[in-house]
Design an enzyme around this catalytic site. Structure first.
Site, short mmCIF file in Angstrom:
data_model
loop_
_atom_site.label_atom_id
_atom_site.label_comp_id
_atom_site.label_asym_id
_atom_site.label_seq_id
_atom_site.Cartn_x
_atom_site.Cartn_y
_atom_site.Cartn_z
N GLU A 291 -27.87 -6.92 9.11
CA GLU A 291 -28.17 -8.27 9.60
C GLU A 291 -29.58 -8.69 9.23
O GLU A 291 -30.44 -8.84 10.10
CB GLU A 291 -28.10 -8.30 11.12
CG GLU A 291 -26.83 -7.82 11.71
CD GLU A 291 -26.97 -7.49 13.19
OE1 GLU A 291 -25.98 -7.64 13.89
OE2 GLU A 291 -28.07 -7.08 13.63
N PRO A 292 -29.86 -8.87 7.96
CA PRO A 292 -31.22 -9.31 7.59
C PRO A 292 -31.49 -10.74 8.03
O PRO A 292 -30.62 -11.61 7.92
CB PRO A 292 -31.19 -9.21 6.06
CG PRO A 292 -29.76 -9.41 5.69
CD PRO A 292 -28.98 -8.74 6.79
N ARG A 294 -35.40 -12.02 8.41
CA ARG A 294 -36.68 -12.26 7.73
C ARG A 294 -36.57 -12.16 6.20
O ARG A 294 -37.10 -13.00 5.48
CB ARG A 294 -37.67 -11.21 8.23
CG ARG A 294 -39.11 -11.44 7.92
CD ARG A 294 -39.93 -10.19 8.31
NE ARG A 294 -39.72 -9.83 9.70
CZ ARG A 294 -40.40 -10.35 10.74
NH1 ARG A 294 -41.35 -11.22 10.53
NH2 ARG A 294 -40.14 -9.97 11.97
N ARG A 331 -46.59 -17.29 15.78
CA ARG A 331 -46.56 -15.84 15.54
C ARG A 331 -47.93 -15.17 15.60
O ARG A 331 -48.02 -14.00 15.96
CB ARG A 331 -45.84 -15.52 14.23
CG ARG A 331 -44.34 -15.88 14.31
CD ARG A 331 -43.53 -15.36 13.14
NE ARG A 331 -43.43 -13.91 13.15
CZ ARG A 331 -44.05 -13.11 12.33
NH1 ARG A 331 -44.84 -13.58 11.39
NH2 ARG A 331 -43.91 -11.80 12.43
N TYR A 335 -48.13 -12.20 18.14
CA TYR A 335 -48.24 -10.84 17.59
C TYR A 335 -49.47 -10.61 16.72
O TYR A 335 -49.55 -9.58 16.06
CB TYR A 335 -47.05 -10.52 16.67
CG TYR A 335 -45.68 -10.94 17.09
CD1 TYR A 335 -45.02 -10.30 18.14
CD2 TYR A 335 -44.98 -11.91 16.38
CE1 TYR A 335 -43.72 -10.66 18.48
CE2 TYR A 335 -43.68 -12.26 16.71
CZ TYR A 335 -43.06 -11.63 17.77
OH TYR A 335 -41.78 -11.98 18.08
N CYS A 362 -54.41 -27.41 23.07
CA CYS A 362 -55.47 -27.08 24.01
C CYS A 362 -55.34 -25.65 24.49
O CYS A 362 -54.97 -25.38 25.64
CB CYS A 362 -55.42 -28.05 25.19
SG CYS A 362 -55.74 -29.72 24.66
N GLU A 363 -55.55 -24.73 23.58
CA GLU A 363 -55.46 -23.28 23.82
C GLU A 363 -56.40 -22.62 22.84
O GLU A 363 -56.26 -22.83 21.63
CB GLU A 363 -54.05 -22.76 23.47
CG GLU A 363 -52.93 -23.15 24.36
CD GLU A 363 -52.94 -22.45 25.71
OE1 GLU A 363 -53.46 -21.31 25.78
OE2 GLU A 363 -52.44 -23.05 26.65
N TYR A 391 -38.75 -17.23 11.56
CA TYR A 391 -39.41 -17.23 12.88
C TYR A 391 -40.57 -18.21 12.99
O TYR A 391 -41.56 -17.94 13.67
CB TYR A 391 -39.87 -15.80 13.23
CG TYR A 391 -38.76 -14.79 13.14
CD1 TYR A 391 -37.66 -14.86 14.00
CD2 TYR A 391 -38.76 -13.79 12.16
CE1 TYR A 391 -36.62 -13.96 13.89
CE2 TYR A 391 -37.71 -12.89 12.05
CZ TYR A 391 -36.65 -12.98 12.92
OH TYR A 391 -35.62 -12.09 12.81
C1 PLP Z 1 -34.03 -9.88 14.99
C2 PLP Z 1 -32.78 -9.15 14.72
C3 PLP Z 1 -32.30 -9.06 13.41
C4 PLP Z 1 -33.05 -9.58 12.22
O1 PLP Z 1 -34.21 -8.87 12.00
P1 PLP Z 1 -35.11 -9.14 10.70
O2 PLP Z 1 -36.25 -8.24 10.89
O3 PLP Z 1 -35.47 -10.57 10.72
O4 PLP Z 1 -34.29 -8.78 9.51
C5 PLP Z 1 -31.09 -8.44 13.23
N1 PLP Z 1 -30.39 -7.92 14.27
C6 PLP Z 1 -30.84 -8.00 15.53
C7 PLP Z 1 -30.02 -7.44 16.61
C8 PLP Z 1 -32.04 -8.60 15.80
O5 PLP Z 1 -32.49 -8.65 17.05
#
Ligand code: PLP
Length: 432
Positions: A291-292, A294, A331, A335, A362-363, A391
């Site tokens: 599940e990519p 990013r 971000r 982070y 205003c931060e 993101y």
């Molecule tokens: C955030 C997330 C992803 C995607 O992560 P990337 O670092 O963006 O590839 C895939 N699966 C789950 C369960 C996530 O929480």
């Protein structure tokens, strides 16, 4: 010269993205502006699709983790590219449906799906739930019975792996709000429960170890743990998992300090390892999913801003204020994420001005990047932040009643609006 091949400088000294002049785009659409390189998104999808085909054959599917960037046009592209998707809310499901994405290959995540989410997802024929815990499993079973169906599910397992990335985005350790841990026995327990239920059909298991990973090692570890688990479940409960979802996590280059990473090569090695390990345990290789998020959209995005106040405090720092900030890119505030920032109007000039690029909220924490080098920068210059495709838009807020910027797609020399910018009227549309 730049961190990604879709970023360049033209003869005018202006920064280009996907071959288009960023100053012209800023003039045409205004700033702040998200721009996305459609060809790069498709190219990134194809890295996964081709690698999966080569190394796993037909029994594998990459899913786009749509929380990284969720709007209708992206689901249309994913449909066109025949990617599956991962969704985490009714809102993402609804957006996908509105884009005509059939949910057969949609996997519904989240550590706390509400009763309403569950009802909505089943009504709309979600392909799979990735079930986090037993309570949720019971609710899905209840709702599936009510709607007269059998619901396919995966179980989210916490394999207990720290991929050595930033704490807040490493999610595969035992102490996590996500999933059921193997170490505590809860993973086995939820599997047992799932197998007893009449209206859920257990397809397999899921894990996600973290994000911004540039190594194959953590994936080997995850695969080893998960396949051992699958093997032990087969022995103890007689259940053979049909699917193994390894989550997302491959990194993208935010700055030159991030390595160039060969995702295809890494998947090749993971596939080899899965085959060997499955044979060793004596199970068939399950259908493999990843599940990519990013690494599909990150380097396909850039944000353009206009510089306003440039404040030089003698003996201290200098600040370049831009017309966006934590509302369109939270971000750094969340982070301390690194980004490459470029003065797009002076992309051919020497970067000899040390400054912090800050937003307009205003931060004090509304910072895009601290202590970076830009050329001498003045009011009206266009400032580009690279690698903002993941993101950023999806995490944007309306803090200080600032409207979200538009998303403009760039494709083969053309450009078009995928998401309109929010107007002042949009800002008050729900106020009674
Ligand atoms: C955030 C997330 C992803 C995607 O992560 P990337 O670092 O963006 O590839 C895939 N699966 C789950 C369960 C996530 O929480």
């Amino acid at each position: 010269m730049y961190i990604c091949d879709n970023v360049n400088v033209n003869e005018k000294g202006n920064l280009t993205f996907a071959g288009q002049d960023t100053l012209e785009l800023a003039a045409k659409y205004g700033t702040p502006l998200y721009i996305m390189d459609e060809e790069k998104i498709r190219f990134n999808c194809n890295i996964y699709k081709n690698a999966f085909k080569k190394y796993f054959g037909d029994n594998a599917l990459p899913l786009f983790a749509s929380k990284a960037a969720s709007f209708k046009r992206l689901y249309e592209i994913m449909k066109d590219e025949k990617m599956g998707i991962d969704v985490v809310s009714s809102g993402e499901i609804y957006t996908a449906l509105k884009a005509g994405f059939s949910l057969e290959n949609a996997y519904f995540h989240s550590n706390n799906k509400t009763d309403k989410d569950i009802e909505f997802a089943i009504e709309n024929k979600i392909g799979y739930f990735v079930v986090d815990n037993i309570e949720e499993l019971k609710r899905i079973n209840y709702e599936a019975e009510k709607q007269g169906i059998t619901q396919k599910v995966l179980l989210r397992i916490t394999p207990g792996i720290d991929p050595h990335t930033f704490e807040a985005i490493s999610t595969g350790k035992v102490d996590s709000k996500f999933g059921s841990a193997i170490e505590t026995g809860q993973a086995e327990k939820i599997t047992e429960e799932a197998l007893k239920m009449s209206f859920v059909d257990l397809s397999g298991f899921h894990c996600h170890i973290g994000s911004q990973i540039f190594e194959t090692e953590p994936f080997y570890k995850a695969v080893a743990v998960m396949l051992d688990f699958i093997g032990s479940i087969k022995t103890k409960l007689g259940f053979t998992a049909k699917q193994l979802n390894l989550g997302g996590g491959y990194g993208v280059r935010y700055t030159e300090n991030d390595p160039v990473f060969d995702i295809d090569g890494s998947i090749k090695n993971v596939a080899q390892f899965i085959k060997e390990k499955s044979a060793e345990i004596g199970i068939e290789v399950p259908k493999i999913l990843m599940e990519p998020g990013r690494s599909i959209v990150g380097n396909a995005g850039m944000t353009l801003y206009t510089a306003g106040t440039v404040k030089i405090i003698p003996g201290f720092k200098s600040y370049v204020s831009i017309d966006g900030g934590m509302t369109d890119n939270p971000r750094y505030a969340l982070y301390k994420s690194a980004y490459t920032v470029i003065n797009a109007s002076k992309a051919d000039k020497t970067a000899d001005f040390n400054c912090s690029v800050v937003g307009r909220c205003c931060e004090s924490g509304d910072i895009i990047q601290e202590n970076i080098m830009l050329p001498q920068t003045g009011r009206g210059d266009i400032i580009a932040v690279l690698t903002t495709g993941a993101y950023n838009y999806s995490m944007a807020s309306n803090y200080n009643r600032i409207g979200k910027p538009p998303v403009v797609m760039l494709n083969k020399g053309a450009n078009y609006i995928a998401v309109k910018g929010e107007t002042l009227e949009d800002i008050v549309r729900n106020d009674i």
